[in-house]
Design an enzyme around this catalytic site. Structure first.
Site, PDB file in Angstrom:
ATOM      1  N   THR A  52      -8.776  -7.819 -22.622  1.00  0.00           N
ATOM      2  CA  THR A  52      -9.204  -7.395 -21.278  1.00  0.00           C
ATOM      3  C   THR A  52     -10.519  -6.608 -21.359  1.00  0.00           C
ATOM      4  OG1 THR A  52      -6.844  -7.110 -20.857  1.00  0.00           O
ATOM      5  CG2 THR A  52      -8.339  -6.284 -19.178  1.00  0.00           C
ATOM      6  N   HIS A 113      -6.334 -17.629 -26.994  1.00  0.00           N
ATOM      7  CA  HIS A 113      -5.606 -16.995 -28.098  1.00  0.00           C
ATOM      8  C   HIS A 113      -5.381 -18.010 -29.222  1.00  0.00           C
ATOM      9  CE1 HIS A 113      -5.019 -13.393 -25.865  1.00  0.00           C
ATOM     10  NE2 HIS A 113      -4.109 -13.849 -25.045  1.00  0.00           N
TER      11      HIS A 113
HETATM   12  P1  A3P Z   1      -2.182  -0.669 -25.453  1.00  0.00           P
HETATM   13  O1  A3P Z   1      -0.932  -1.370 -25.042  1.00  0.00           O
HETATM   14  O2  A3P Z   1      -2.159  -0.208 -26.875  1.00  0.00           O
HETATM   15  O3  A3P Z   1      -2.568   0.413 -24.518  1.00  0.00           O
HETATM   16  P2  A3P Z   1      -5.093  -7.461 -24.170  1.00  0.00           P
HETATM   17  O4  A3P Z   1      -6.192  -7.205 -23.213  1.00  0.00           O
HETATM   18  O5  A3P Z   1      -5.507  -8.277 -25.352  1.00  0.00           O
HETATM   19  O6  A3P Z   1      -3.879  -7.920 -23.497  1.00  0.00           O
HETATM   20  O7  A3P Z   1      -4.778  -6.048 -24.843  1.00  0.00           O
HETATM   21  C1  A3P Z   1      -4.220  -5.004 -24.092  1.00  0.00           C
HETATM   22  C2  A3P Z   1      -4.432  -3.728 -24.838  1.00  0.00           C
HETATM   23  O8  A3P Z   1      -5.810  -3.294 -24.659  1.00  0.00           O
HETATM   24  C3  A3P Z   1      -3.577  -2.604 -24.282  1.00  0.00           C
HETATM   25  O9  A3P Z   1      -3.358  -1.727 -25.388  1.00  0.00           O
HETATM   26  C4  A3P Z   1      -4.496  -2.015 -23.233  1.00  0.00           C
HETATM   27  O10 A3P Z   1      -4.155  -0.721 -22.826  1.00  0.00           O
HETATM   28  C5  A3P Z   1      -5.825  -2.042 -23.986  1.00  0.00           C
HETATM   29  N1  A3P Z   1      -6.989  -2.013 -23.085  1.00  0.00           N
HETATM   30  C6  A3P Z   1      -7.124  -2.584 -21.855  1.00  0.00           C
HETATM   31  N2  A3P Z   1      -8.322  -2.325 -21.346  1.00  0.00           N
HETATM   32  C7  A3P Z   1      -8.978  -1.566 -22.255  1.00  0.00           C
HETATM   33  C8  A3P Z   1     -10.283  -0.967 -22.275  1.00  0.00           C
HETATM   34  N3  A3P Z   1     -11.118  -1.102 -21.257  1.00  0.00           N
HETATM   35  N4  A3P Z   1     -10.627  -0.265 -23.366  1.00  0.00           N
HETATM   36  C9  A3P Z   1      -9.782  -0.132 -24.401  1.00  0.00           C
HETATM   37  N5  A3P Z   1      -8.535  -0.659 -24.441  1.00  0.00           N
HETATM   38  C10 A3P Z   1      -8.144  -1.376 -23.374  1.00  0.00           C
END
Ligand code: A3P
Length: 305
Positions: A52, A113
């Site tokens: 994200t 993915h």
């Molecule tokens: P956590 O569950 O450890 O908080 P993806 O986007 O691949 O689904 O990954 C989600 C993870 O990225 C989650 O981790 C989420 O909180 C974190 N995340 C989402 N947006 C983010 C951002 N802008 N900066 C850093 N981490 C982020």
């Protein structure tokens, strides 16, 4: 088993990696049909690696001339990054569809993915670019467990933590084995640094300006001297920061076009949250797996460019 559980939670092995039936359908559809263009840029990750965040950064970088960063109507204010950079197998090729991508402006941004070896052939054959974001598997596991619990149908029990952990260590998780996923892209970034940029979530957190500049350079949209003086790098980082995105109305209450809640993509956004969930032994177990795989594949002897 109820049909929905079978589709979401039961994993099937395909080309050496694990998928649920829902995503596997999209994989089978996009593999033969997705036609990469030379100007495309694909973001590849395992689920919960920070996709994200990277989507937000890549979208903002590419569109910064048309979508000024400091405006109330920047697309990120009204749309979850997941919808701004569609995923090949979940969004575009889901439900046995072959989408018409002709209306997408160049450079087209997509995410996936899929492991490196399962990417559609045209991705390998074209000059399109690949950005891979890797994250400490201990944090990925914890994030994935939380996310899977949100994903599960509400009539099902909470997902067993330890059992899921043991499966993860054996490589049985969405798009696992995680080590083969990471190593496939790592090796390609060594072989072909022009095509592939390998980023790490932890590095991005520690030195965000450095890695955003690397990303912009790689995506053929480097920061101009004027942008550097005007502080555009910091503006982008602030716009795409966890705190800013999570607090936007759209990400508190909104839903993705697929119907999934936007808030599920913003949990803690930190490095090392695994310590609050895994025992030291579990942490060591995952570290040992990673070390063993790295040693076996000679990782660490040579860094990508
Ligand atoms: P956590 O569950 O450890 O908080 P993806 O986007 O691949 O689904 O990954 C989600 C993870 O990225 C989650 O981790 C989420 O909180 C974190 N995340 C989402 N947006 C983010 C951002 N802008 N900066 C850093 N981490 C982020």
């Amino acid at each position: 088993l109820p049909k929905e559980k079978t589709r979401l939670m039961t994993l099937y092995k395909y080309q050496g990696f694990w998928y649920n039936a829902l995503w596997l359908e999209g994989v089978l559809e996009c593999q033969p049909h997705f036609q990469a263009q030379d100007t495309d840029i694909l973001l590849a990750t395992t689920p919960k690696s920070g996709t994200t965040w990277l989507k937000a950064l890549m979208f903002t970088l590419v569109n910064r001339k048309d979508c000024p960063i400091i405006t109330e109507d920047h697309p990120l204010v009204t749309t979850n990054p997941q919808d701004l950079v569609p995923n090949l197998e979940f969004d575009l090729y889901a439900n046995n569809q072959v989408p018409d991508l002709a209306s997408f402006a160049s450079p087209r941004l997509f995410s996936t993915h899929l492991p490196f070896t399962s990417l559609p052939k045209s991705v390998h054959e074209s000059a399109c670019k690949l950005v891979y974001l890797c994250r400490d598997p201990k944090d990925v596991f914890v994030s994935l467990w939380h996310f899977s619990n949100k994903l599960r149908p509400q009539n099902l029990d909470i997902i067993a933590f330890e059992e899921t952990f043991h499966k993860y260590c054996k490589g049985v998780s969405f798009y696992g084995p995680f080590w083969d996923h990471i190593l496939g892209y790592w090796n390609e970034s060594l072989r072909n640094p022009e095509k592939m940029l390998f980023l790490k979530y932890e590095d991005m957190k520690e030195q965000p300006r450095l890695h955003l500049r690397r990303l912009a350079q790689f995506m053929h949209c480097p920061f101009s001297a004027k942008e550097e003086t005007e502080g555009v790098v910091d503006e982008i980082l602030r716009l795409c920061s966890f705190g800013n995105l999570r607090n936007l109305e759209v990400n508190k209450d909104g839903k993705l076009s697929s119907g999934f809640e936007n808030s599920a993509f913003f949990r803690r956004g930190e490095v090392g949250d695994w310590k609050n969930y895994l025992t030291a032994e579990m942490g060591d177990q995952l570290d040992e797996i990673i070390e063993e795989k790295k040693k076996r594949h000679g990782v660490g002897q040579r860094e990508p460019a």
